[in-house]
Scaffold this motif. Sequence first.
Motif, PDB file in Angstrom:
ATOM      1  N   THR A  90      -7.943   8.473 -18.737  1.00 60.36           N
ATOM      2  CA  THR A  90      -8.692   8.693 -17.506  1.00 60.36           C
ATOM      3  C   THR A  90      -7.918   8.148 -16.308  1.00 60.36           C
ATOM      4  O   THR A  90      -7.528   6.982 -16.288  1.00 60.36           O
ATOM      5  CB  THR A  90     -10.066   8.014 -17.584  1.00 60.36           C
ATOM      6  OG1 THR A  90     -10.826   8.629 -18.629  1.00 60.36           O
ATOM      7  CG2 THR A  90     -10.819   8.143 -16.268  1.00 60.36           C
ATOM      8  N   GLN A 110      -8.336  14.645 -10.631  1.00 64.50           N
ATOM      9  CA  GLN A 110      -9.011  13.655 -11.462  1.00 64.50           C
ATOM     10  C   GLN A 110      -9.170  14.175 -12.891  1.00 64.50           C
ATOM     11  O   GLN A 110      -9.626  15.301 -13.113  1.00 64.50           O
ATOM     12  CB  GLN A 110     -10.398  13.334 -10.887  1.00 64.50           C
ATOM     13  CG  GLN A 110     -11.226  12.380 -11.739  1.00 64.50           C
ATOM     14  CD  GLN A 110     -10.682  10.962 -11.739  1.00 64.50           C
ATOM     15  OE1 GLN A 110     -10.353  10.417 -10.691  1.00 64.50           O
ATOM     16  NE2 GLN A 110     -10.595  10.363 -12.932  1.00 64.50           N
ATOM     17  N   THR A 112     -10.993  12.837 -16.432  1.00 69.25           N
ATOM     18  CA  THR A 112     -11.907  11.858 -17.010  1.00 69.25           C
ATOM     19  C   THR A 112     -12.136  12.196 -18.472  1.00 69.25           C
ATOM     20  O   THR A 112     -12.523  13.330 -18.799  1.00 69.25           O
ATOM     21  CB  THR A 112     -13.250  11.844 -16.268  1.00 69.25           C
ATOM     22  OG1 THR A 112     -13.025  11.558 -14.880  1.00 69.25           O
ATOM     23  CG2 THR A 112     -14.181  10.785 -16.849  1.00 69.25           C
TER      24      THR A 112
END
Length: 115
Positions: A90, A110, A112
């Motif tokens: 992450t 991003q 995750t």
Amino acid sequence: QVQLVESGGGLVQPGGSLRLSCAASGSIFRVITMGWYRQTPGKGRELVAHISSGGTANYADSVKGRFTISRDNAKNTLYLQMNSMKPEDTAVYYCNANVGPGGYWGQGTQVTVSS
């Protein structure tokens, strides 16, 4: 000058896969080393993998055997295939063009990894 735009980030479960892409502007792409870096809050940016203009790739120990960096010089695009992902993957992932002092960076995407 090189402009870089990352895409492909998102939420994935542990053990899952994602593929990041980085579209680059300019014909210089095919002759420069490109890399993927990642950063988590409170930590510096760390190298994930880089690939030479000729296709030679190097990886951080933490991703060896799970991630694959590749490039398509005809499309001016860099890729990062991420498999067997772990929560510790992450981070915000950045594309880098190794040109000049510090190089050029994308805006980041991003990633995750969570159940």
